[in-house]
Design a protein around this motif. Structure first.
Motif, mmCIF file in Angstrom:
data_model
loop_
_atom_site.group_PDB
_atom_site.id
_atom_site.type_symbol
_atom_site.label_atom_id
_atom_site.label_comp_id
_atom_site.label_asym_id
_atom_site.label_seq_id
_atom_site.Cartn_x
_atom_site.Cartn_y
_atom_site.Cartn_z
ATOM 1 N N LEU A 44 3.543 73.852 108.409
ATOM 2 C CA LEU A 44 3.324 72.503 108.904
ATOM 3 C C LEU A 44 4.106 72.268 110.189
ATOM 4 O O LEU A 44 5.205 72.787 110.368
ATOM 5 N N GLU A 64 5.088 75.133 103.360
ATOM 6 C CA GLU A 64 5.831 74.133 104.117
ATOM 7 C C GLU A 64 6.151 74.617 105.525
ATOM 8 O O GLU A 64 6.180 73.830 106.476
ATOM 9 N N PHE A 68 -3.510 65.305 106.459
ATOM 10 C CA PHE A 68 -2.210 65.029 107.069
ATOM 11 C C PHE A 68 -2.347 63.861 108.068
ATOM 12 O O PHE A 68 -2.943 62.843 107.735
ATOM 13 N N ASP A 69 -1.798 64.036 109.284
ATOM 14 C CA ASP A 69 -1.855 62.971 110.294
ATOM 15 C C ASP A 69 -2.737 63.377 111.461
ATOM 16 O O ASP A 69 -2.472 63.007 112.611
ATOM 17 N N TYR A 92 -1.381 70.451 110.598
ATOM 18 C CA TYR A 92 -1.582 71.819 110.132
ATOM 19 C C TYR A 92 -2.630 72.455 111.035
ATOM 20 O O TYR A 92 -3.823 72.194 110.916
ATOM 21 N N SER A 106 8.968 58.396 111.729
ATOM 22 C CA SER A 106 9.770 59.550 111.323
ATOM 23 C C SER A 106 9.148 60.858 111.763
ATOM 24 O O SER A 106 9.767 61.910 111.632
ATOM 25 N N GLY A 107 7.944 60.828 112.279
ATOM 26 C CA GLY A 107 7.256 62.025 112.724
ATOM 27 C C GLY A 107 5.912 62.167 112.032
ATOM 28 O O GLY A 107 5.674 61.585 110.968
ATOM 29 N N ILE A 108 5.049 62.907 112.636
ATOM 30 C CA ILE A 108 3.726 63.138 112.056
ATOM 31 C C ILE A 108 3.599 64.623 111.735
ATOM 32 O O ILE A 108 4.167 65.480 112.415
ATOM 33 N N GLN A 109 2.841 64.917 110.686
ATOM 34 C CA GLN A 109 2.661 66.286 110.239
ATOM 35 C C GLN A 109 1.250 66.760 110.562
ATOM 36 O O GLN A 109 0.267 66.044 110.325
ATOM 37 N N THR A 144 5.749 69.331 112.565
ATOM 38 C CA THR A 144 6.204 67.944 112.587
ATOM 39 C C THR A 144 6.510 67.560 114.019
ATOM 40 O O THR A 144 7.367 68.160 114.671
#
Length: 435
Positions: free
Chosen positions: A199, A196, A276-277, A213, A208-211, A201
Motif C-alpha cells: 500500500l 500492507e 481504498f482512496d 494500491y 492523515s493521508g490517503i491509501q 500512503t
C-alpha cells in the motif's frame, strides 16, 4: 327481489371483498439484482470515474487521439491511458508545451513489449525518453490477485501459504461436490486484501493521508533517485515499502503545469475506483477545468455486431433478392436468339481488323508511321537526292528490289488500293529485315 338483482349484489360484494383482502395483505418491497455491467460500462471502463467527476461539478469527456491538445484549455486535466498514444517526438513536445502553459497531464507508462534489460519497450516511448524515465520490472502478485477476482469473484483472497493453483483446485472441488459457499459473518470490505507493504500512503493537508494500491508489476525509475544534483527531475514520487529501486508514481513540474507519470492504467477503471482512496486521489489530481480521458476506443466483437444487426441484414437481403427477381422477371417482346459461342479464327480476326482500318482511312497513318520509323533507323529522314541514290544502291542488293521500287516504297505516294497497300507493307518489311 329478483334473482338478477341478487346475483349482481353478490358480484359487487365479492369484488369489494377481494379489494379489501388485497389492500390488507399486500406488502410492497423492492429488491436490487446485480445483472452485471451495462452496455455503456462495457464500452467505457472509465464510466464510473466520469460519473464521479460529474457529481463533483466537473466536466469530464472522452477523446481518442492526442490531437485533442490543439483545442485544449490551459487549466484542463488530460489523462492518457497509455504513453504509446504520444506516438512521435513532435506530439511529445506539444504535450510538454501545453503543460508548461499550465496544463496537467496524467500519463500511464506503456509497458507492452517491455525489455527488462534496457528498461524500455521495443517501440520507442517518446514521452518517457523526454522525461528521462525508464521502466523496471516489479513482481506479479498484483496480476495473480486480479485473475483470482475474475475467476472466483471479488471476495477471493489468496492466503500467504496458498498458491493460485491450489485456490483454483479448492474452488473446483466445492463446485463438483455441491458444497455451499460459506456465508460471511459480516459485510466484506470493499477493499481487496493486499499485503500492507504494497500500500502507498500519500500525505494530504488536513488529512492523515490517503491509501492507494498501484500495480507493482512494473515500476518507474529516474536517475534523480540516486543523483541529487540532477536538474528537471521529479519533484515528488511515491515509493512502495519494499527494496525496489523504482516507484509506481512520480510527478514533474514543467513551467506552470505538472506531468504525473504512473504505471497502473486500471486505478480509476470502474472495477477498482471504489477501492481504498482511489476516487479521492482522482479528485485531488483533477483541476478546475475540463477532465479529458484519452483512451483507446473499444469496439464490439463481430459476433455481437452480427447478432445486433441480424434483422436489418436479412431484411436488406430479402429486399435485394426481391428487386433482383423483379428486374429479371420482366420481359418485353419475343426472345432474342442465342448468341453464337464459337469464336472466329485468328486470320479472320486480322482480316476484319484490316478491312475496318482501310474503310476508316487509318491505313495511310499506319504506313506513314512505319516509313518514318524505318527512315529514322536508316538515318535518312532529311537527306538530299544524292544521298537517297546512295541509300537505294545500298539496299537494292540485300533486298532484291530495284532502285525505283525502293524509292517508291520509302518516299512514294501512299497507295490507293488494298493490293498496293499490301505490297508497300511487304516491301517495308523486306527493308526492315536487312537492317
Amino acid at each position: 327481489m329478483t334473482v338478477k338483482r341478487i346475483l349482481i349484489s353478490a358480484l359487487v360484494l365479492g369484488c369489494v371483498a377481494l379489494v379489501w383482502l388485497f389492500l390488507t395483505f399486500y406488502e410492497r418491497y423492492s429488491e436490487e439484482i446485480d445483472i452485471g455491467w451495462g452496455t455503456k460500462a462495457r464500452h467505457n471502463p472509465y464510466l464510473a470515474a466520469e460519473q464521479y467527476l460529474t457529481d463533483l461539478q466537473m466536466k469530464p469527456r472522452q477523446a481518442d487521439n492526442i490531437s485533442v491538445l490543439q483545442g485544449l484549455a490551459s487549466d484542463a486535466t488530460l489523462f492518457i491511458s497509455s504513453s504509446s498514444q504520444v506516438y512521435n517526438p513532435t506530439k511529445a513536445q506539444e504535450l510538454i508545451g501545453w503543460v508548461e502553459r499550465g496544463g496537467h497531464a496524467i500519463v500511464v507508462a506503456y509497458t507492452g513489449n517491455f525489455d527488462s534489460d534496457s528498461g524500455r519497450s521495443e517501440n520507442r516511448d517518446w514521452l518517457l525518453e523526454a522525461m528521462d524515465v525508464s521502466i523496471k520490472e516489479g513482481y506479479s502478485e498484483f496480476e495473480l490477485q486480479q485473475t483470482l477476482e475474475q475467476l472466483l469473484g471479488e471476495d477471493a483472497v489468496l492466503e500467504p501459504e496458498q498458491n493460485p493453483a491450489d485456490a483454483m483446485r479448492e474452488h473446483n472441488r466445492k463446485i463438483d461436490e455441491g458444497e455451499p459457499e460459506e456465508e460471511p459473518e459480516e459485510e466484506p470490505s470493499r477493499n481487496p486484501v493486499v499485503p500492507e507493504e504494497d500500500l502507498i500512503t500519500l500525505p494530504v493537508e488536513g488529512n492523515s493521508g490517503i491509501q492507494l494500491y498501484l500495480d507493482p508489476s512494473h515500476l518507474l525509475y529516474h536517475p534523480a533517485f540516486n543523483d541529487e544534483t540532477y536538474d528537471n527531475g521529479p519533484v515528488f514520487w511515491a515509493k512502495i515499502s519494499r527494496d525496489d529501486s523504482g516507484v509506481p508514481f512520480m510527478q514533474f513540474e514543467r513551467g506552470n503545469g505538472v506531468i504525473t507519470l504512473m504505471t497502473d492504467s486500471t486505478l480509476w477503471q470502474s472495477q477498482r475506483i471504489g477501492h481504498f482512496d482511489h476516487a479521492y486521489f482522482l479528485q485531488l489530481l483533477a483541476g478546475e477545468g475540463e477532465f479529458i480521458f484519452l483512451t483507446r476506443p473499444r469496439f464490439e466483437s463481430l459476433s455481437k455486431v452480427a447478432r445486433q444487426y441480424a434483422a436489418e441484414f436479412f431484411l436488406a437481403g430479402a429486399l435485394a433478392l426481391l428487386a433482383w427477381l423483379l428486374l429479371h422477371g420482366r420481359r418485353f417482346g419475343p426472345l432474342q436468339p442465342e448468341p453464337e459461342v464459337s469464336r472466329r479464327s485468328l486470320l479472320e480476326h486480322i482480316s476484319a481488323c484490316g478491312h475496318y482500318y482501310w474503310q476508316d482511312d487509318q491505313c495511310e497513318a499506319l504506313l506513314r508511321g512505319y516509313r518514318q520509323e524505318l527512315l529514322r533507323r536508316l538515318d535518312a529522314t532529311h537527306i538530299d537526292a544524292t544521298k537517297k541514290r546512295k541509300l537505294c544502291d545500298k539496299l537494292c542488293a540485300p533486298t532484291g528490289m530495284d532502285e525505283r521500287l525502293v524509292v517508291e516504297t520509302l518516299w512514294g505516294k501512299p497507295p490507293t488500293t488494298e493490293e498496293t497497300f499490301t505490297e508497300h507493307m511487304r516491301n517495308l518489311q523486306r527493308i526492315e529485315a536487312v537492317l
